[in-house]
Structures are given as C-alpha cells and as structure tokens.
Motif scaffolding. Structure first.
Motif, short mmCIF file in Angstrom:
data_model
loop_
_atom_site.label_atom_id
_atom_site.label_comp_id
_atom_site.label_asym_id
_atom_site.label_seq_id
_atom_site.Cartn_x
_atom_site.Cartn_y
_atom_site.Cartn_z
N TYR A 10 0.86 -1.18 0.00
CA TYR A 10 0.00 0.00 0.00
C TYR A 10 0.90 1.23 0.00
O TYR A 10 1.67 1.46 0.94
N ALA A 11 0.81 1.98 -1.09
CA ALA A 11 1.71 3.12 -1.32
C ALA A 11 1.33 4.33 -0.47
O ALA A 11 0.15 4.58 -0.21
N LYS A 12 2.35 5.06 -0.08
CA LYS A 12 2.11 6.37 0.54
C LYS A 12 1.49 7.29 -0.50
O LYS A 12 1.70 7.12 -1.72
N GLU A 13 0.77 8.27 -0.03
CA GLU A 13 0.12 9.25 -0.91
C GLU A 13 1.15 9.86 -1.87
O GLU A 13 2.23 10.27 -1.45
N GLY A 14 0.82 9.87 -3.15
CA GLY A 14 1.68 10.48 -4.17
C GLY A 14 2.81 9.60 -4.67
O GLY A 14 3.59 10.03 -5.52
N LYS A 15 2.95 8.37 -4.18
CA LYS A 15 4.06 7.50 -4.55
C LYS A 15 3.66 6.33 -5.45
O LYS A 15 4.53 5.60 -5.93
N ALA A 16 2.37 6.13 -5.69
CA ALA A 16 1.92 4.92 -6.39
C ALA A 16 2.46 4.80 -7.81
O ALA A 16 2.86 3.70 -8.22
N ASP A 17 2.49 5.86 -8.56
CA ASP A 17 2.99 5.77 -9.94
C ASP A 17 4.47 5.46 -9.98
O ASP A 17 4.93 4.68 -10.82
N GLU A 18 5.23 6.03 -9.07
CA GLU A 18 6.67 5.75 -8.99
C GLU A 18 6.90 4.28 -8.62
O GLU A 18 7.75 3.61 -9.20
N ILE A 19 6.13 3.79 -7.67
CA ILE A 19 6.23 2.38 -7.28
C ILE A 19 5.86 1.48 -8.45
O ILE A 19 6.55 0.49 -8.73
N ALA A 20 4.79 1.82 -9.16
CA ALA A 20 4.36 1.01 -10.31
C ALA A 20 5.47 0.90 -11.35
O ALA A 20 5.71 -0.18 -11.91
N ALA A 21 6.17 1.99 -11.61
CA ALA A 21 7.26 1.97 -12.59
C ALA A 21 8.40 1.05 -12.14
O ALA A 21 8.95 0.29 -12.95
N ILE A 22 8.74 1.09 -10.88
CA ILE A 22 9.81 0.23 -10.35
C ILE A 22 9.38 -1.23 -10.39
O ILE A 22 10.15 -2.11 -10.78
N LEU A 23 8.14 -1.51 -9.99
CA LEU A 23 7.65 -2.88 -10.00
C LEU A 23 7.61 -3.44 -11.42
O LEU A 23 7.87 -4.62 -11.63
N LYS A 24 7.32 -2.59 -12.39
CA LYS A 24 7.34 -3.03 -13.79
C LYS A 24 8.74 -3.48 -14.19
O LYS A 24 8.91 -4.50 -14.87
N GLN A 45 -7.94 -1.71 -9.21
CA GLN A 45 -8.77 -0.80 -10.00
C GLN A 45 -9.51 0.18 -9.10
O GLN A 45 -9.84 1.29 -9.52
N ASP A 46 -9.79 -0.24 -7.87
CA ASP A 46 -10.55 0.60 -6.94
C ASP A 46 -9.68 1.59 -6.17
O ASP A 46 -10.16 2.66 -5.79
N ASP A 47 -8.44 1.22 -5.93
CA ASP A 47 -7.53 2.09 -5.18
C ASP A 47 -6.14 1.93 -5.78
O ASP A 47 -5.44 0.95 -5.49
N PRO A 48 -5.70 2.88 -6.61
CA PRO A 48 -4.42 2.74 -7.30
C PRO A 48 -3.20 2.73 -6.38
O PRO A 48 -2.09 2.49 -6.83
N ARG A 49 -3.40 2.93 -5.09
CA ARG A 49 -2.29 2.84 -4.14
C ARG A 49 -2.06 1.40 -3.68
O ARG A 49 -1.07 1.12 -3.01
N LYS A 50 -2.96 0.49 -4.03
CA LYS A 50 -2.87 -0.91 -3.61
C LYS A 50 -2.26 -1.77 -4.71
O LYS A 50 -2.70 -1.71 -5.86
N VAL A 81 10.18 0.08 -0.49
CA VAL A 81 9.71 -0.08 0.88
C VAL A 81 9.56 1.26 1.62
O VAL A 81 8.54 1.49 2.29
N PRO A 82 10.51 2.19 1.50
CA PRO A 82 10.31 3.49 2.17
C PRO A 82 9.12 4.30 1.64
O PRO A 82 8.65 5.21 2.32
N MET A 83 8.63 3.95 0.45
CA MET A 83 7.48 4.66 -0.13
C MET A 83 6.15 3.99 0.19
O MET A 83 5.10 4.40 -0.31
N LEU A 84 6.18 2.95 1.03
CA LEU A 84 4.97 2.21 1.36
C LEU A 84 4.44 2.58 2.73
O LEU A 84 5.21 2.78 3.67
N GLU A 85 3.11 2.57 2.84
CA GLU A 85 2.48 2.65 4.16
C GLU A 85 2.48 1.28 4.81
O GLU A 85 2.59 1.17 6.02
#
Length: 98
Positions: A10-24, A45-50, A81-85
């Motif tokens: 679960y991404a911290k606010e504002g970090k989800a797109d950055e995490i998605a790029a790294i996970l890709k 699809q319901d929460d892009p931070r998940k 990991v530092p960008m995750l809640e």
C-alpha cells in the motif's frame, strides 16, 4: 513443490505511480531468474495505491536467492519499501493434483 509468495503493498500518498514503474522493472528482472516460475504485479482498480504481487519459485531457496539479488536490495528494499504505508508478505505451498 513450488513456493508461492503473495505480497500486499500500500503506497504512501503520491508515490503509487513511482512504485508502479519500479515494479514493472522488477517483473522483467525477476522473470529472468532461473528459479522464478511466475512473477505478476497487479494494481487495484478501486484504489491505485494498492498493489498485489503474486510470485512462484521452484523452492524457498530460489525465493531467498531472489531476495539476495542486488536489484531486489536496491529497487525493493531501499527504494520501494520506504514509499509504502504497509507491506504484507504471505507464503504458500501450491496444491496440485497428483
């Protein structure tokens, strides 16, 4: 018997797109490992931070080898990991017919 890992991120606010790029990037790197059978990254699809990661390895030892790679250390432990809640890994054995 394959060793299965399911991880909930679960991404911290504002970090989800950055995490998605790294996970890709991690998909390509991880799938190239000889012990990796399956490596999927999913985004809600319901929460892009998940995020839901589903991984299969030939054995737990292959999973441990995956975690020891320099790219796992850098991209996941030091960057994502530092960008995750929250980060919740779960471990399973695959049940298949005999």
């Amino acid at each position: 018997m394959p060793f299965v890992v399911v991880a909930h991120y679960y991404a911290k606010e504002g970090k989800a797109d950055e995490i998605a790029a790294i996970l890709k990037e991690m998909v390509t790197l991880s799938r190239a490992e000889p012990g990796c059978l399956v490596y999927y990254v999913n985004r809600s699809q319901d929460d892009p931070r998940k995020f839901l990661l589903y991984e299969q390895y030939r054995s737990r030892e292959d999973y441990e080898a995956h975690k020891a790679t320099p790219y796992f250390q850098e991209k996941i432990l030091n960057t994502v990991v530092p960008m995750l809640e929250s980060r919740v890994p779960e471990f399973y054995d695959l049940i298949e017919p005999e």
